[in-house]
Design a protein around this motif. Structure first.
Motif, PDB file in Angstrom:
ATOM      1  N   LEU A  37       0.857  -1.176   0.000  1.00 56.37           N
ATOM      2  CA  LEU A  37       0.000   0.000   0.000  1.00 56.37           C
ATOM      3  C   LEU A  37       0.898   1.231   0.000  1.00 56.37           C
ATOM      4  O   LEU A  37       1.796   1.354   0.846  1.00 56.37           O
ATOM      5  CB  LEU A  37      -0.905   0.012   1.233  1.00 56.37           C
ATOM      6  N   THR A  38       0.662   2.141  -0.939  1.00 57.86           N
ATOM      7  CA  THR A  38       1.498   3.329  -1.100  1.00 57.86           C
ATOM      8  C   THR A  38       0.638   4.572  -1.042  1.00 57.86           C
ATOM      9  O   THR A  38      -0.330   4.707  -1.813  1.00 57.86           O
ATOM     10  CB  THR A  38       2.258   3.291  -2.440  1.00 57.86           C
ATOM     11  N   SER A  39       0.986   5.486  -0.151  1.00 55.71           N
ATOM     12  CA  SER A  39       0.269   6.758  -0.057  1.00 55.71           C
ATOM     13  C   SER A  39       0.599   7.629  -1.263  1.00 55.71           C
ATOM     14  O   SER A  39       1.767   7.863  -1.576  1.00 55.71           O
ATOM     15  CB  SER A  39       0.658   7.487   1.226  1.00 55.71           C
ATOM     16  N   THR A  40      -0.428   8.135  -1.920  1.00 58.17           N
ATOM     17  CA  THR A  40      -0.228   9.014  -3.065  1.00 58.17           C
ATOM     18  C   THR A  40       0.420  10.326  -2.647  1.00 58.17           C
ATOM     19  O   THR A  40       1.306  10.842  -3.340  1.00 58.17           O
ATOM     20  CB  THR A  40      -1.579   9.298  -3.747  1.00 58.17           C
ATOM     21  N   ALA A  41       0.016  10.866  -1.514  1.00 63.04           N
ATOM     22  CA  ALA A  41       0.483  12.187  -1.094  1.00 63.04           C
ATOM     23  C   ALA A  41       1.893  12.169  -0.533  1.00 63.04           C
ATOM     24  O   ALA A  41       2.685  13.082  -0.791  1.00 63.04           O
ATOM     25  CB  ALA A  41      -0.485  12.763  -0.064  1.00 63.04           C
ATOM     26  N   THR A  42       2.227  11.139   0.246  1.00 66.41           N
ATOM     27  CA  THR A  42       3.499  11.149   0.974  1.00 66.41           C
ATOM     28  C   THR A  42       4.505  10.114   0.490  1.00 66.41           C
ATOM     29  O   THR A  42       5.685  10.218   0.814  1.00 66.41           O
ATOM     30  CB  THR A  42       3.259  10.906   2.473  1.00 66.41           C
TER      31      THR A  42
END
Length: 219
Positions: A37-42
């Protein structure tokens, strides 16, 4: 289009949400699913189940931002932790697992999870569901997409066609079906997407009509 169909050592399947990217791959001889899971913002990243094949999981990390903030282990069974020590040593990531399973893992566990806890990485928050029965400390993780439906990572507690195995010593079907009913089906709607620990995905809507059959057959 994301379908959730992956094979051991094969390419990842990718789902792009507004704030989160979900990457699914399969590793090892038991066709274990691992989810990045990868945060788009950070760019913060969380890995669910470092199950096997550390080189493949390293490649999975590089499909995102490369770094890894946290590894969550859904439960203590050997096929879900075979690459855990190697991945943690290589990345320095923190570790999390259900409190009752934590001492059985091959690495120290930084965060011992319980029902109602929340796991955070970057700007992303996941709700923790403690689903007892497959193992004492099995956990699932729920991401409530602000622009869509819930995404639920269930480990070996819920699959297309039934709950996880409860035929071995120390397992408890009654506990598992009760927790899956009370903490999953009674809380989340039919659009909730289920990402299991092995095999293909499903939705709660596809599985809900079969709950009485599962209870009657005892598995």
């Amino acid at each position: 289009m994301y379908a959730g169909d992956v094979t051991p050592g094969g390419p990842s399947d990718v789902r792009e949400l507004a704030a989160l990217t979900i990457r699914k791959c399969s590793v090892g001889s038991m066709d274990n699913n691992a989810y990045l899971l990868t945060s788009t913002a950070t760019g913060a990243q969380l890995l669910i189940d470092a199950a096997a094949d550390a080189p493949r999981l390293t490649a999975l990390l590089s499909e995102g931002t490369g770094s890894l903030d946290l590894v969550v282990t859904t439960h203590q069974h050997h096929d879900h932790v075979q690459a855990l020590a190697e991945v943690v040593a290589a990345t320095g990531a923190r570790t999390a697992a259900g409190a009752e399973d934590a001492d059985a893992l091959p690495v120290p566990v930084d965060d011992r999870l319980a029902q109602g806890d929340r796991v955070r990485f970057g700007d992303i928050t996941l709700d923790v569901l403690h689903l007892r029965g497959h193992t004492p400390g099995s956990v699932a993780l729920a991401y409530a997409d602000p622009g869509g439906h819930t995404h639920l990572f269930t480990g070996d507690s819920l699959f297309p066609g039934g709950v996880g195995n409860t035929k071995s010593a120390g397992q408890d079907f009654d506990a598992l079906i009760a927790d899956v009913s009370d903490r999953v089906f009674d809380v989340y709607d039919d659009q909730t997407w289920v990402y299991p620990g092995h095999g293909g995905d499903t939705t709660l809507g596809a599985e809900r009509p079969h709950l009485p059959k599962w209870r009657a057959r005892g598995w």
